[in-house]
Design a protein around this motif. Sequence first.
Motif, PDB file in Angstrom:
ATOM      1  N   ASP A  99       0.878  -1.203   0.023  1.00  0.00           N
ATOM      2  CA  ASP A  99       0.144   0.075   0.150  1.00  0.00           C
ATOM      3  C   ASP A  99       0.798   1.453   0.025  1.00  0.00           C
ATOM      4  OD1 ASP A  99      -2.332  -1.491   0.076  1.00  0.00           O
ATOM      5  OD2 ASP A  99      -1.919  -1.631   2.621  1.00  0.00           O
ATOM      6  N   VAL A 100       1.972   1.098   0.604  1.00  0.00           N
ATOM      7  CA  VAL A 100       2.681   2.337   0.965  1.00  0.00           C
ATOM      8  C   VAL A 100       4.193   2.215   0.661  1.00  0.00           C
ATOM      9  CG1 VAL A 100       3.402   4.324   2.551  1.00  0.00           C
ATOM     10  CG2 VAL A 100       1.209   3.083   2.781  1.00  0.00           C
ATOM     11  N   LEU A 101       5.082   3.102   0.015  1.00  0.00           N
ATOM     12  CA  LEU A 101       6.400   2.973  -0.166  1.00  0.00           C
ATOM     13  C   LEU A 101       6.778   4.240   0.731  1.00  0.00           C
ATOM     14  CD1 LEU A 101       8.904   2.095  -1.795  1.00  0.00           C
ATOM     15  CD2 LEU A 101       8.597   3.872  -3.221  1.00  0.00           C
ATOM     16  N   TRP A 102       7.583   4.013   1.565  1.00  0.00           N
ATOM     17  CA  TRP A 102       8.166   4.791   2.422  1.00  0.00           C
ATOM     18  C   TRP A 102       9.767   4.583   2.389  1.00  0.00           C
ATOM     19  CZ3 TRP A 102       5.278   6.694   7.005  1.00  0.00           C
ATOM     20  CH2 TRP A 102       5.815   7.557   7.789  1.00  0.00           C
ATOM     21  N   THR A 103      10.341   5.818   2.241  1.00  0.00           N
ATOM     22  CA  THR A 103      11.854   5.924   2.233  1.00  0.00           C
ATOM     23  C   THR A 103      12.467   6.851   3.425  1.00  0.00           C
ATOM     24  OG1 THR A 103      12.366   7.747   0.842  1.00  0.00           O
ATOM     25  CG2 THR A 103      12.152   5.352  -0.427  1.00  0.00           C
ATOM     26  N   GLN A 104      13.507   6.330   3.836  1.00  0.00           N
ATOM     27  CA  GLN A 104      14.146   7.035   5.277  1.00  0.00           C
ATOM     28  C   GLN A 104      14.851   8.357   4.754  1.00  0.00           C
ATOM     29  OE1 GLN A 104      12.065   5.284   7.695  1.00  0.00           O
ATOM     30  NE2 GLN A 104      13.732   6.368   8.664  1.00  0.00           N
ATOM     31  N   LEU A 105      15.274   9.071   5.749  1.00  0.00           N
ATOM     32  CA  LEU A 105      15.828  10.384   5.553  1.00  0.00           C
ATOM     33  C   LEU A 105      17.015  10.277   4.452  1.00  0.00           C
ATOM     34  CD1 LEU A 105      15.836  11.632   9.315  1.00  0.00           C
ATOM     35  CD2 LEU A 105      14.667  12.539   7.289  1.00  0.00           C
ATOM     36  N   GLY A 106      16.961  11.164   3.761  1.00  0.00           N
ATOM     37  CA  GLY A 106      18.117  11.208   2.811  1.00  0.00           C
ATOM     38  C   GLY A 106      17.943  10.216   1.454  1.00  0.00           C
ATOM     39  N   VAL A 107      16.907   9.535   1.727  1.00  0.00           N
ATOM     40  CA  VAL A 107      16.645   8.552   0.389  1.00  0.00           C
ATOM     41  C   VAL A 107      15.443   9.053  -0.472  1.00  0.00           C
ATOM     42  CG1 VAL A 107      16.151   5.936  -0.171  1.00  0.00           C
ATOM     43  CG2 VAL A 107      17.493   6.499   1.785  1.00  0.00           C
ATOM     44  N   ILE A 108      15.990   9.356  -1.653  1.00  0.00           N
ATOM     45  CA  ILE A 108      14.888   9.981  -2.510  1.00  0.00           C
ATOM     46  C   ILE A 108      15.239   9.428  -4.100  1.00  0.00           C
ATOM     47  CG2 ILE A 108      14.076  12.266  -3.846  1.00  0.00           C
ATOM     48  CD1 ILE A 108      15.148  13.476  -1.155  1.00  0.00           C
ATOM     49  N   ASP A 109      14.186   9.112  -4.854  1.00  0.00           N
ATOM     50  CA  ASP A 109      14.299   8.714  -6.260  1.00  0.00           C
ATOM     51  C   ASP A 109      12.804   9.069  -6.910  1.00  0.00           C
ATOM     52  OD1 ASP A 109      14.006   7.357  -8.608  1.00  0.00           O
ATOM     53  OD2 ASP A 109      15.446   5.982  -7.929  1.00  0.00           O
ATOM     54  N   GLU A 110      13.278  10.184  -7.667  1.00  0.00           N
ATOM     55  CA  GLU A 110      11.930  10.825  -8.183  1.00  0.00           C
ATOM     56  C   GLU A 110      11.252   9.839  -9.152  1.00  0.00           C
ATOM     57  OE1 GLU A 110      13.123  14.764  -9.934  1.00  0.00           O
ATOM     58  OE2 GLU A 110      13.551  15.472  -7.892  1.00  0.00           O
ATOM     59  N   LYS A 111      12.004   9.247  -9.901  1.00  0.00           N
ATOM     60  CA  LYS A 111      11.337   8.036 -10.899  1.00  0.00           C
ATOM     61  C   LYS A 111      10.780   7.050 -10.246  1.00  0.00           C
ATOM     62  CE  LYS A 111      14.588   8.706 -14.848  1.00  0.00           C
ATOM     63  NZ  LYS A 111      15.634   8.257 -15.349  1.00  0.00           N
ATOM     64  N   ALA A 112      11.259   6.642  -9.004  1.00  0.00           N
ATOM     65  CA  ALA A 112      10.617   5.692  -8.280  1.00  0.00           C
ATOM     66  C   ALA A 112       9.235   6.403  -7.646  1.00  0.00           C
ATOM     67  CB  ALA A 112      11.161   5.078  -7.121  1.00  0.00           C
ATOM     68  N   PHE A 113       9.183   7.430  -7.217  1.00  0.00           N
ATOM     69  CA  PHE A 113       8.056   8.318  -6.693  1.00  0.00           C
ATOM     70  C   PHE A 113       7.212   8.416  -7.530  1.00  0.00           C
ATOM     71  CE2 PHE A 113       5.552  12.158  -6.061  1.00  0.00           C
ATOM     72  CZ  PHE A 113       5.411  12.048  -4.713  1.00  0.00           C
ATOM     73  N   GLU A 114       7.389   8.650  -8.846  1.00  0.00           N
ATOM     74  CA  GLU A 114       6.444   8.808  -9.952  1.00  0.00           C
ATOM     75  C   GLU A 114       5.963   7.582 -10.324  1.00  0.00           C
ATOM     76  OE1 GLU A 114       4.931  11.393 -11.776  1.00  0.00           O
ATOM     77  OE2 GLU A 114       5.744  12.838 -10.288  1.00  0.00           O
ATOM     78  N   LEU A 115       6.489   6.289 -10.411  1.00  0.00           N
ATOM     79  CA  LEU A 115       6.093   4.956 -10.584  1.00  0.00           C
ATOM     80  C   LEU A 115       5.209   4.701  -9.690  1.00  0.00           C
ATOM     81  CD1 LEU A 115       6.309   2.326 -12.408  1.00  0.00           C
ATOM     82  CD2 LEU A 115       8.256   1.949 -10.945  1.00  0.00           C
ATOM     83  N   ALA A 116       5.575   4.740  -8.335  1.00  0.00           N
ATOM     84  CA  ALA A 116       4.606   4.238  -7.360  1.00  0.00           C
ATOM     85  C   ALA A 116       3.244   4.884  -7.432  1.00  0.00           C
ATOM     86  CB  ALA A 116       5.474   4.407  -5.769  1.00  0.00           C
ATOM     87  N   LYS A 117       3.595   6.335  -7.453  1.00  0.00           N
ATOM     88  CA  LYS A 117       2.283   7.255  -7.666  1.00  0.00           C
ATOM     89  C   LYS A 117       1.391   6.583  -8.911  1.00  0.00           C
ATOM     90  CE  LYS A 117       1.281  10.401  -5.275  1.00  0.00           C
ATOM     91  NZ  LYS A 117       0.617  10.629  -4.006  1.00  0.00           N
ATOM     92  N   GLU A 118       1.893   6.413 -10.091  1.00  0.00           N
ATOM     93  CA  GLU A 118       1.225   5.993 -11.223  1.00  0.00           C
ATOM     94  C   GLU A 118       0.326   4.520 -10.872  1.00  0.00           C
ATOM     95  OE1 GLU A 118       3.890   5.743 -14.176  1.00  0.00           O
ATOM     96  OE2 GLU A 118       3.984   8.092 -14.218  1.00  0.00           O
ATOM     97  N   GLN A 119       1.012   3.848 -10.082  1.00  0.00           N
ATOM     98  CA  GLN A 119       0.401   2.491  -9.686  1.00  0.00           C
ATOM     99  C   GLN A 119      -0.441   2.542  -8.266  1.00  0.00           C
ATOM    100  OE1 GLN A 119       0.788  -0.322 -11.568  1.00  0.00           O
ATOM    101  NE2 GLN A 119       1.721   1.250 -12.899  1.00  0.00           N
ATOM    102  N   GLY A 120      -0.809   3.854  -7.993  1.00  0.00           N
ATOM    103  CA  GLY A 120      -1.911   4.096  -6.872  1.00  0.00           C
ATOM    104  C   GLY A 120      -1.213   3.865  -5.497  1.00  0.00           C
ATOM    105  N   MET A 121       0.213   3.612  -5.382  1.00  0.00           N
ATOM    106  CA  MET A 121       0.619   3.519  -4.038  1.00  0.00           C
ATOM    107  C   MET A 121       0.612   5.101  -3.395  1.00  0.00           C
ATOM    108  SD  MET A 121       3.692   1.067  -4.352  1.00  0.00           S
ATOM    109  CE  MET A 121       3.903   0.668  -2.768  1.00  0.00           C
ATOM    110  N   ILE A 122       0.579   4.956  -1.887  1.00  0.00           N
ATOM    111  CA  ILE A 122       0.887   6.065  -1.127  1.00  0.00           C
ATOM    112  C   ILE A 122       2.569   6.094  -1.085  1.00  0.00           C
ATOM    113  CG2 ILE A 122       0.717   7.328   1.076  1.00  0.00           C
ATOM    114  CD1 ILE A 122      -2.081   5.540   1.172  1.00  0.00           C
ATOM    115  N   VAL A 123       3.034   7.345  -1.371  1.00  0.00           N
ATOM    116  CA  VAL A 123       4.720   7.519  -1.285  1.00  0.00           C
ATOM    117  C   VAL A 123       5.001   8.486  -0.365  1.00  0.00           C
ATOM    118  CG1 VAL A 123       6.787   7.695  -2.561  1.00  0.00           C
ATOM    119  CG2 VAL A 123       4.528   6.696  -3.766  1.00  0.00           C
TER     120      VAL A 123
END
Length: 137
Positions: A99-123
Amino acid sequence: MTIENPSRDEIGEILRKKKTIAVVGLSDDPTRTSYMVSEAMQRSGYEIIPVNPKAEVILGMKAYNSLSEIDKHIDIVNVFRRSEFVYDITKEAIEIGADVLWTQLGVIDEKAFELAKEQGMIVIMDRCIKVEHALTK
């Protein structure tokens, strides 16, 4: 593109409802941040499922080699890996229906963010789940 996390109220609601957390990169070393954060979440009533191919048991729970080996629904995939690994972890999180993709402090990937959002996940990216839990109690 800018990462836009849910509001603090929305994060609080997520943490009240989502109780099963697969922690990718959870170390079996008690001095590591991933261990301390996951232990605190476990003490707060969350089910922690370790994902670490180098360990058999962490925090008293069976450790899995990958998300795809886990045989139950995962509410939150909490990522304690470097940013360059997040996209592949995101694809696996989508495959297992988390349901949710959560990355810890300092961990960012914009492409992963977009992919997960496109698939309906909370990010949620670049936030510590333990800190957010404490702030939203």
